[in-house]
Scaffold this motif. Structure first.
Motif, PDB file in Angstrom:
ATOM      1  N   ILE A 342      14.348 -65.247  90.087  1.00 25.57           N
ATOM      2  CA  ILE A 342      15.222 -66.392  89.802  1.00 25.57           C
ATOM      3  C   ILE A 342      15.159 -67.461  90.899  1.00 25.57           C
ATOM      4  O   ILE A 342      15.798 -68.501  90.773  1.00 25.57           O
ATOM      5  N   THR A 343      14.375 -67.227  91.952  1.00 26.00           N
ATOM      6  CA  THR A 343      14.236 -68.209  93.023  1.00 26.00           C
ATOM      7  C   THR A 343      12.967 -69.030  92.813  1.00 26.00           C
ATOM      8  O   THR A 343      11.900 -68.467  92.591  1.00 26.00           O
ATOM      9  N   PRO A 344      13.043 -70.363  92.874  1.00 26.93           N
ATOM     10  CA  PRO A 344      11.831 -71.187  92.769  1.00 26.93           C
ATOM     11  C   PRO A 344      10.805 -70.785  93.821  1.00 26.93           C
ATOM     12  O   PRO A 344      11.151 -70.420  94.940  1.00 26.93           O
ATOM     13  N   PHE A 345       9.528 -70.877  93.477  1.00 25.18           N
ATOM     14  CA  PHE A 345       8.458 -70.433  94.372  1.00 25.18           C
ATOM     15  C   PHE A 345       8.522 -71.112  95.728  1.00 25.18           C
ATOM     16  O   PHE A 345       8.279 -70.482  96.762  1.00 25.18           O
ATOM     17  N   GLU A 346       8.826 -72.408  95.750  1.00 20.14           N
ATOM     18  CA  GLU A 346       8.803 -73.123  97.019  1.00 20.14           C
ATOM     19  C   GLU A 346       9.960 -72.751  97.938  1.00 20.14           C
ATOM     20  O   GLU A 346      10.003 -73.161  99.095  1.00 20.14           O
ATOM     21  N   LEU A 347      10.890 -71.934  97.434  1.00 15.50           N
ATOM     22  CA  LEU A 347      12.042 -71.517  98.242  1.00 15.50           C
ATOM     23  C   LEU A 347      12.069 -70.020  98.516  1.00 15.50           C
ATOM     24  O   LEU A 347      12.999 -69.523  99.147  1.00 15.50           O
ATOM     25  N   LEU A 348      11.065 -69.292  98.052  1.00 19.68           N
ATOM     26  CA  LEU A 348      11.085 -67.832  98.191  1.00 19.68           C
ATOM     27  C   LEU A 348      11.196 -67.388  99.644  1.00 19.68           C
ATOM     28  O   LEU A 348      11.925 -66.446  99.963  1.00 19.68           O
ATOM     29  N   GLY A 349      10.473 -68.053 100.543  1.00 20.58           N
ATOM     30  CA  GLY A 349      10.517 -67.669 101.946  1.00 20.58           C
ATOM     31  C   GLY A 349      11.880 -67.871 102.561  1.00 20.58           C
ATOM     32  O   GLY A 349      12.425 -66.979 103.221  1.00 20.58           O
ATOM     33  N   ARG A 350      12.451 -69.061 102.342  1.00 29.91           N
ATOM     34  CA  ARG A 350      13.747 -69.360 102.963  1.00 29.91           C
ATOM     35  C   ARG A 350      14.882 -68.514 102.391  1.00 29.91           C
ATOM     36  O   ARG A 350      15.735 -68.021 103.130  1.00 29.91           O
ATOM     37  N   VAL A 351      14.870 -68.315 101.098  1.00 26.24           N
ATOM     38  CA  VAL A 351      15.902 -67.471 100.498  1.00 26.24           C
ATOM     39  C   VAL A 351      15.749 -66.032 100.990  1.00 26.24           C
ATOM     40  O   VAL A 351      16.721 -65.383 101.377  1.00 26.24           O
ATOM     41  N   GLY A 352      14.498 -65.526 101.002  1.00 23.03           N
ATOM     42  CA  GLY A 352      14.272 -64.165 101.470  1.00 23.03           C
ATOM     43  C   GLY A 352      14.601 -63.986 102.937  1.00 23.03           C
ATOM     44  O   GLY A 352      15.219 -62.993 103.337  1.00 23.03           O
TER      45      GLY A 352
END
Length: 445
Positions: A342-352
């Protein structure tokens, strides 16, 4: 675990093989470095505790920054750099030992460097998996990786102990370093080349603004917010209980080290079973129900241990460890997969990275609280209270926006043809949360 479409995915198998070896290497280090400190360098109890802290502190301090880097650069090279860095830092220890120059300060620096690089590796590979396999295969990928991590938990400690017994701590460190070399080569052999994405509207130099996006994305999505909060509190309660399990086993129940070892081995078996059955459980119960059930089971395992007769402590501890291992493994697989879905690809690192910081922080706090509260209220009461806190988390998740999620994104029924025909205009940013399964399977070359 033994079936699935990813068995024919060559790039995933290479990454999986490398990650599996890294996991075994991590487990060997957890034993080898403290042993080297205690038996070779005469470290004090405080110094050994400080050595262990270097494995947790980088997650607390650097998780969001690691996530930002993973979103700004290609993740595959980042994985290789992290592996090579850990290889070189570990090899410096046996070289210093051969030269008679090994010191406790040197060992502390290596532990800190490895801790930092491990954070960057973990964030990068968790962000890379959805791109590599596609959203519809995230659960299978996480299940396979969780299985080998669980196997490392079960066998890595035994392997490390055997190496220490037969060859000594210095040689065990060399073996650990070699696992990172093989992991780096495996990742280098991955042929996939991802497109580096940046968040829409963000300037390359806007570091603080980019970091803030990780927090605002989680805070602005009720599902992500619930999952991070639930996982944080679950880790807090679990760490508080875990900090006292050995005290209960040895001082209250009078169990032997052999019995404790067998009981903890049951926990490892539970981890393996959970990794093997996680997908089937979600299919049978629905994803949201599976999450609630596994959280409740984790809490119940602590309550059962705290309230059962001491005379049955050995059997109950085996059962409790097995249930906790199974529940935690299943929960982690589905949470990692759901967040990635459910997280956009360009935000996967920051959310994770942001989530890792919060989750590991809560675990560290839970361990400290467990010892403090246990001394004041009693060991069994604290273990039971920790289990009760986890049960409350299960109830809150059942009442949250997560309750409406029946299955993982990417596994939903196909959209009507009229909707599928719509395509973005040239140059338009595609939101992977809305267009799952397109860009991640065939990234731009």
């Amino acid at each position: 675990m033994l079936t699935g479409q990813l068995w024919s995915h060559s790039d995933f198998k290479r990454l999986w093989f490398g990650q599996s070896l890294s996991s075994f290497g991590d487990r060997i280090s957890r034993i080898a470095l403290p042993t080297l400190a205690l038996l070779t360098l005469d470290a004090t109890t405080f110094q050994v505790g400080l050595l262990a802290a270097f494995g947790v502190l980088p997650y607390l301090l650097l998780g969001p920054f690691a996530g930002l880097l993973a979103d700004r650069v290609a993740r595959r090279p980042l994985l290789v750099v992290a592996d090579v860095g850990r290889l070189l830092s570990l090899l410096s220890l046996p070289l210093a030992h051969l030269a008679g120059q090994l010191t406790l300060t040197h060992l502390m620096i290596v532990a800190a460097v490895n801790g930092v690089l491990t954070v960057f590796f973990d964030v990068a590979y968790q962000s890379y998996i959805p791109h590599l396999v596609g959203r519809e295969h995230i659960v299978e990928a996480n299940s396979k990786m969780s299985f080998t991590r669980s196997a490392a938990d079960v066998g890595g400690a035994a392997l490390g102990g055997g190496l220490l017994q037969l060859l000594g701590a210095v040689v065990a460190v060399v073996v650990d370093a070699v696992t990172f070399l093989v992991s780096a080569v495996s990742v280098l052999l991955v042929r996939d080349r991802e497109e580096v994405r940046t968040a829409s509207g963000q300037k390359p130099g806007a570091v603080l603004a980019d970091l803030k996006i990780g927090f605002t994305t989680i805070g602005g999505d009720g599902r992500l917010r619930t999952l991070m909060t639930a996982t944080g509190v679950l880790n807090l309660g679990g760490a508080a209980a875990s900090a006292l399990v050995l005290v209960y086993a040895y001082q209250i129940a009078g169990l032997s080290p052999l019995q404790v070892g067998i009981a903890f081995g049951c926990g490892g078996v539970g981890l393996l079973v959970g990794a093997s059955t996680a997908a089937k459980l979600a299919e049978k119960l629905s994803l949201s129900t599976a999450l609630v059930v596994t959280i409740a089971a984790s809490g119940a395992s602590s309550i059962v241990l705290a309230t059962s007769p001491v005379s049955a402590a050995f059997v109950v501890l085996m059962f409790s460890q097995f249930v906790a291992g199974l529940a935690n493994s299943t929960y982690n697989i589905h949470v990692l997969s759901l967040v990635a879905g459910i997280t956009p690809f360009e935000l996967l690192g920051r959310v994770g990275g942001t989530a890792m910081s919060v989750v590991h922080g809560s675990g560290a706090l839970g361990a400290a609280l467990g010892g403090t509260i246990g001394a004041a209220l009693g060991v069994r009461a604290t273990i039971g209270a920790a289990g009760g806190l986890i049960i409350v988390v299960a109830i809150l998740v059942a009442l949250s926006p997560v309750r409406s999620i029946r299955q993982h994104p990417g596994n939903e029924p196909a959209a009507p043809a009229a909707e599928e025909a719509a395509e973005p205009a040239a140059g338009e940013t595609v939101d992977p949360a809305e267009s799952a399964g397109e860009t991640e399977k065939q990234p731009a070359r």
